[in-house]
Design an enzyme around this catalytic site. Sequence first.
Site, PDB file in Angstrom:
ATOM      1  N   HIS A  78     102.700  21.184  32.905  1.00  0.00           N
ATOM      2  CA  HIS A  78     101.941  22.366  33.310  1.00  0.00           C
ATOM      3  C   HIS A  78     102.534  23.561  32.566  1.00  0.00           C
ATOM      4  O   HIS A  78     103.368  24.283  33.089  1.00  0.00           O
ATOM      5  CB  HIS A  78     102.030  22.573  34.827  1.00  0.00           C
ATOM      6  CG  HIS A  78     100.893  21.947  35.561  1.00  0.00           C
ATOM      7  ND1 HIS A  78      99.601  22.395  35.436  1.00  0.00           N
ATOM      8  CD2 HIS A  78     100.849  20.897  36.416  1.00  0.00           C
ATOM      9  CE1 HIS A  78      98.795  21.657  36.197  1.00  0.00           C
ATOM     10  NE2 HIS A  78      99.524  20.734  36.790  1.00  0.00           N
ATOM     11  N   ASP A 118      99.131  25.124  37.526  1.00  0.00           N
ATOM     12  CA  ASP A 118      99.683  24.748  38.838  1.00  0.00           C
ATOM     13  C   ASP A 118      99.810  25.978  39.745  1.00  0.00           C
ATOM     14  O   ASP A 118      99.540  25.913  40.941  1.00  0.00           O
ATOM     15  CB  ASP A 118     101.038  24.025  38.678  1.00  0.00           C
ATOM     16  CG  ASP A 118     102.012  24.767  37.757  1.00  0.00           C
ATOM     17  OD1 ASP A 118     101.583  25.708  37.039  1.00  0.00           O
ATOM     18  OD2 ASP A 118     103.204  24.419  37.737  1.00  0.00           O
ATOM     19  N   HIS A 145      95.324  17.348   4.789  1.00  0.00           N
ATOM     20  CA  HIS A 145      95.794  15.981   4.551  1.00  0.00           C
ATOM     21  C   HIS A 145      95.166  15.438   3.288  1.00  0.00           C
ATOM     22  O   HIS A 145      93.955  15.528   3.105  1.00  0.00           O
ATOM     23  CB  HIS A 145      95.379  15.051   5.696  1.00  0.00           C
ATOM     24  CG  HIS A 145      96.023  15.379   6.989  1.00  0.00           C
ATOM     25  ND1 HIS A 145      97.378  15.284   7.192  1.00  0.00           N
ATOM     26  CD2 HIS A 145      95.502  15.822   8.149  1.00  0.00           C
ATOM     27  CE1 HIS A 145      97.657  15.643   8.429  1.00  0.00           C
ATOM     28  NE2 HIS A 145      96.541  15.983   9.025  1.00  0.00           N
ATOM     29  N   TYR A 155      84.850  26.704  23.146  1.00  0.00           N
ATOM     30  CA  TYR A 155      84.410  27.553  24.248  1.00  0.00           C
ATOM     31  C   TYR A 155      83.744  28.829  23.748  1.00  0.00           C
ATOM     32  O   TYR A 155      84.113  29.379  22.715  1.00  0.00           O
ATOM     33  CB  TYR A 155      85.600  27.920  25.137  1.00  0.00           C
ATOM     34  CG  TYR A 155      86.193  26.738  25.875  1.00  0.00           C
ATOM     35  CD1 TYR A 155      85.452  25.572  26.087  1.00  0.00           C
ATOM     36  CD2 TYR A 155      87.487  26.794  26.372  1.00  0.00           C
ATOM     37  CE1 TYR A 155      85.993  24.502  26.765  1.00  0.00           C
ATOM     38  CE2 TYR A 155      88.034  25.715  27.059  1.00  0.00           C
ATOM     39  CZ  TYR A 155      87.283  24.574  27.249  1.00  0.00           C
ATOM     40  OH  TYR A 155      87.823  23.513  27.924  1.00  0.00           O
ATOM     41  N   GLU A 204     107.555  32.403  40.745  1.00  0.00           N
ATOM     42  CA  GLU A 204     106.710  32.046  41.897  1.00  0.00           C
ATOM     43  C   GLU A 204     106.498  33.204  42.858  1.00  0.00           C
ATOM     44  O   GLU A 204     105.476  33.263  43.548  1.00  0.00           O
ATOM     45  CB  GLU A 204     107.330  30.859  42.634  1.00  0.00           C
ATOM     46  CG  GLU A 204     107.264  29.566  41.829  1.00  0.00           C
ATOM     47  CD  GLU A 204     108.118  28.464  42.424  1.00  0.00           C
ATOM     48  OE1 GLU A 204     109.095  28.774  43.135  1.00  0.00           O
ATOM     49  OE2 GLU A 204     107.815  27.278  42.156  1.00  0.00           O
TER      50      GLU A 204
END
Length: 417
Positions: free
Chosen positions: A117, A122, A261, A317, A394
């Site tokens: 994560h 999370d 490549h 996106y 947190e």
Amino acid sequence: MSKNTLSTDDARDQHGNPSGILEQANDVFDDMVELRRDLHKWPEVSNHLPRTRERVLQSLEGLPLDITLHQNTSGIAAMLTGGKPGPTVLLRADMDALPMPEDTDVDFRSKVDNVMHACGHDTHTAMLMGAAKILSARKADIPGRVLFMFQPGEEGHNGASEMLAEGLLDVGPESPVTGAFAIHAASNIPGGFLGLKGGTMMASSDFMNITVKGRGGHGSAPHFTLDPVPVACEIVQALQTLVTRRVDVFDPGVVTVTQIHTGTASNVIPESAFINGTIRAVSERTRSLIHDGLRRVAEGIAAAHGLEAEVEIGNGYDVTVNDTDYAHFAADVATAVSGDRNVRLMDNPVMGAEDFSYVLNRVQGAMMFLGLMPEGMDIMKAAPNHSNRAMYEENYMRRGAAVYSSIALRHLGVELS
Ligand SMILES: [Zn+2]
Ligand SMILES: [Zn+2]
């Protein structure tokens, strides 16, 4: 994970404490930390996150939510119906991790090889769970509904579109979704800091594959071949000229070649060369201008040397566009929660991309960043999102849960202070 270890003004601010929401966020803090650490330890990637979904459902147990489990992905749509009629507001968190190793020394670091994560999803999931608890406790007073969108597959799997296709927004005409909001953590923005802007918030993200097709042969005799190597190099250079000469500097774009490549030996001219990279833009106009230009430049340069270029552009996106009024509304709410010195209207968009763009294509709304940089870290040295060393503070998940909750309530017309 004690909730008494506030190192800053997180729980209080000069604007006071809007109607006890921060206190409620304090009360659910331990639950948020527990869920966040558990998800962090057992991360999953893509649109299928069986353990994560189970764990999130567990954390929502006992709440008065109508839960829809999506069939095509591990998405969860959880609806809270307030005690009074009104429209629906959507709050979103993404739940997926990244396929990469973790190199932090936190004691809840990933137990899954090469899955981490590292984008803070999370923490998003934990904060949205916290908001679900805060708002559930106020159910009777809510004039409308809150739709909690727990989505998988943000990291390149377009989980948001999968959930939209499966009817996420089909919630009935009597209480339509009238606003959609998301918070994204940033491990290198100071803790508790909230940033957003009206208009383009994040870029579009597309990829390109260019195959330069020549004719191979002996390294000593290039005139008998059609050598793709110098042609590929020329294309890479010309793509940078395309960006600086054709794209308006005030409506910018990025073309980055990340892979070239070709070849197998020092005396063999290969048959073809392969170029791969990413394309970013902050408007659909520049996005299509780059797509057209890239084809023209690659095909034209190859043709000039008698070779061929095959160009494949894959749409990633869309541009993430915040509604300006909704963004200012979200900034006002964030200011009421955290004080005006912690909220900034950003000057520029971020060149990363988000599949929340597809939700915002359908419903007006806004997404914002929340700083979760660990306390005491030097901003220039903090590992950013997607780093194998990214770490998140947190303590400020409380602020995120409070902002989510306040936005939902205020959007539905509840006065908070
Ligand atoms: Zn990410
Ligand atoms: Zn992310």
